[in-house]
Design a protein around this motif. Sequence first.
Motif, PDB file in Angstrom:
ATOM      1  N   THR A 483       0.822  -1.213   0.000  1.00  0.00           N
ATOM      2  CA  THR A 483       0.000   0.000   0.000  1.00  0.00           C
ATOM      3  C   THR A 483       0.855   1.261   0.000  1.00  0.00           C
ATOM      4  O   THR A 483       1.891   1.330   0.653  1.00  0.00           O
ATOM      5  CB  THR A 483      -0.913   0.020   1.227  1.00  0.00           C
ATOM      6  N   THR A 495      -4.318   0.380   7.272  1.00  0.00           N
ATOM      7  CA  THR A 495      -5.253   0.006   6.208  1.00  0.00           C
ATOM      8  C   THR A 495      -5.755  -1.415   6.439  1.00  0.00           C
ATOM      9  O   THR A 495      -4.978  -2.319   6.716  1.00  0.00           O
ATOM     10  CB  THR A 495      -4.563   0.092   4.832  1.00  0.00           C
ATOM     11  N   ILE A 497      -7.532  -4.772   4.896  1.00  0.00           N
ATOM     12  CA  ILE A 497      -7.664  -5.417   3.586  1.00  0.00           C
ATOM     13  C   ILE A 497      -8.465  -6.712   3.742  1.00  0.00           C
ATOM     14  O   ILE A 497      -8.203  -7.509   4.644  1.00  0.00           O
ATOM     15  CB  ILE A 497      -6.282  -5.722   2.976  1.00  0.00           C
ATOM     16  N   ILE A 540     -10.056  -2.681   0.033  1.00  0.00           N
ATOM     17  CA  ILE A 540      -9.051  -1.930   0.770  1.00  0.00           C
ATOM     18  C   ILE A 540      -9.718  -0.731   1.435  1.00  0.00           C
ATOM     19  O   ILE A 540     -10.280   0.133   0.752  1.00  0.00           O
ATOM     20  CB  ILE A 540      -7.925  -1.459  -0.171  1.00  0.00           C
TER      21      ILE A 540
END
Length: 564
Positions: A483, A495, A497, A540
């Motif tokens: 990322t 983040t 996912i 995401i």
Amino acid sequence: MNWPRNPRCVWICVLPFASFWFLVHAQTVRSTVPVFADAAKRAGIGFIHQSSPTSRKYLVETMSGGVAMLDYDGDGWLDILFVNGAALKDPMGPNDIPEKDAPRFWNRLYRNNGDGTFADVTEKAGLKGGGFDMGVAAGDYDNDGHTDLYVTGVSRNTLYHNNGDGTFTDVTEAGGVRGSGWSTGAMFLDYDRDGLPDLVVARYLQWDFAMDIYCGLRKPGGRMYCHPDQFQPVSSLLFHNEGHGYFRDVSEASGFAQHKGKGLGVAMEDFDHDGWPDVLIANDSMPQQLFRNKGNGTFEEAGMASGMAYDSDGHTFAGMGTDFADYDNDGWPDIFVNALGTQRYALFRNTKGAFDYVSDSTGVGAASMLHSGWGAKFIDFDNDGWKDLFVAQGHVLDNVQLTQPNLRHREAPLLMHNRAGKFVDVTAAAGPALRVETPSRGVAFGDLNNDGWIDMAINVNNGPAIVLENGGVPGNHWLMVATTGTVSNRDGIGTRIRVVTESGADQYAMVTAGSSYLSSNDKRAHFGLGSHREAKLVEIRWPSGRIQRLEHVSADRILQVREP
């Protein structure tokens, strides 16, 4: 170990053979255990950790050190930094300090050449270190595209700014992150989601060399490293990134300072799905700590309330290495904390924000009863879609058999295979390298050769480093997600996912370099796909709140994702 220089060649070059194999075995998820080989010697990694053991049994001697996997030069290949001790006098006088003047005491940075070898670039990089060092955190704190380093130690911590030309500069004082006391695990995270990575630092004990307590048996060779109960706890530190290279100590204002512990390993996840990253700290012989992020710059300690502070008998245990990830693929991040022999390693299953102690029902308790763990992580070592467990081991006492003859100072690692939420010890099947007994400490996890199989680098207390190369399992596929944030922090730390395959099975991961023991891991999120040649969906969720959905993503690749 012949690694191709171009990362894309990892899957392109083997495609003709792989295509034939996949036609024959298309729907088979191989459960064969991969064989691991110690590649350190042939890779040119000659690091030997120096703990400077003395007759005084200073506790710091047995607790170091950590290791980091990071791509410091941005060439797409993970490099390795090993943290080292320093020279100690026997005994240490009131004005003595640990010395790092001799090269054998330097921390060591090895550059990955991309062909299976590494080059020692420590001196050029300026990363020798400056004291008795303990752990390391890697992250791009100033969002300039170059991975920086924070090294913890006894009495001093050091922030190294990556200059982008292969060198680092000590910016500790200007950065405001020197800290104090005996610092251990550390981790970069963006706890307020403002796009600037902050820094959490665990601290172990109120201790110094003047606390020369005699512990153990009153006979020749009977002196032992003191139990942490002999020393007072101390709170962890939290530094807020103010931008322009400066951090502000918010330990008091955030609520961290109000909760003392004996912290070692650190990890992060969003355990209650409220959108804010929480902080896990493994404590040695004290209740485990879970700092719940309230979303307003403050935290509340939720270990007791959430059910993960103690084991199933209501006892504390020697928490050292830790990880925070979803082992049963239900979308809720679970907790692993290891312990010393006879205590059992602790596995806590997350049931919608509350934790159940499941070590015994999952097989973890039986597999770990006589073991002592340090660096650890949930990893899908065979790429079958289930996160397994790897633990580096070795008792804290180098003469433990004087009082507990069924335990060992030097131990082989423990590899536990995840079979739909149950764990089975498969160490014996994973090759001779996993039968070597050492007093291991920190472990960093990541894909060193970009082949889709997770490797490990182990820092052995007062011994030579180990680099375990994963031989893989034919027929199982993988996907890694790298990322790059634009509104969010550049690393994309925090983040979340989600990966969905054709069978409908979901996997979840949070982008982080934290967890293990005093160490820092490959921040690329790794997913095993089993027999599936693509991910049906990759979702995401960035810390900024932005969401991306990518469909029909082909397997066996490193997916580079930039925040829209």
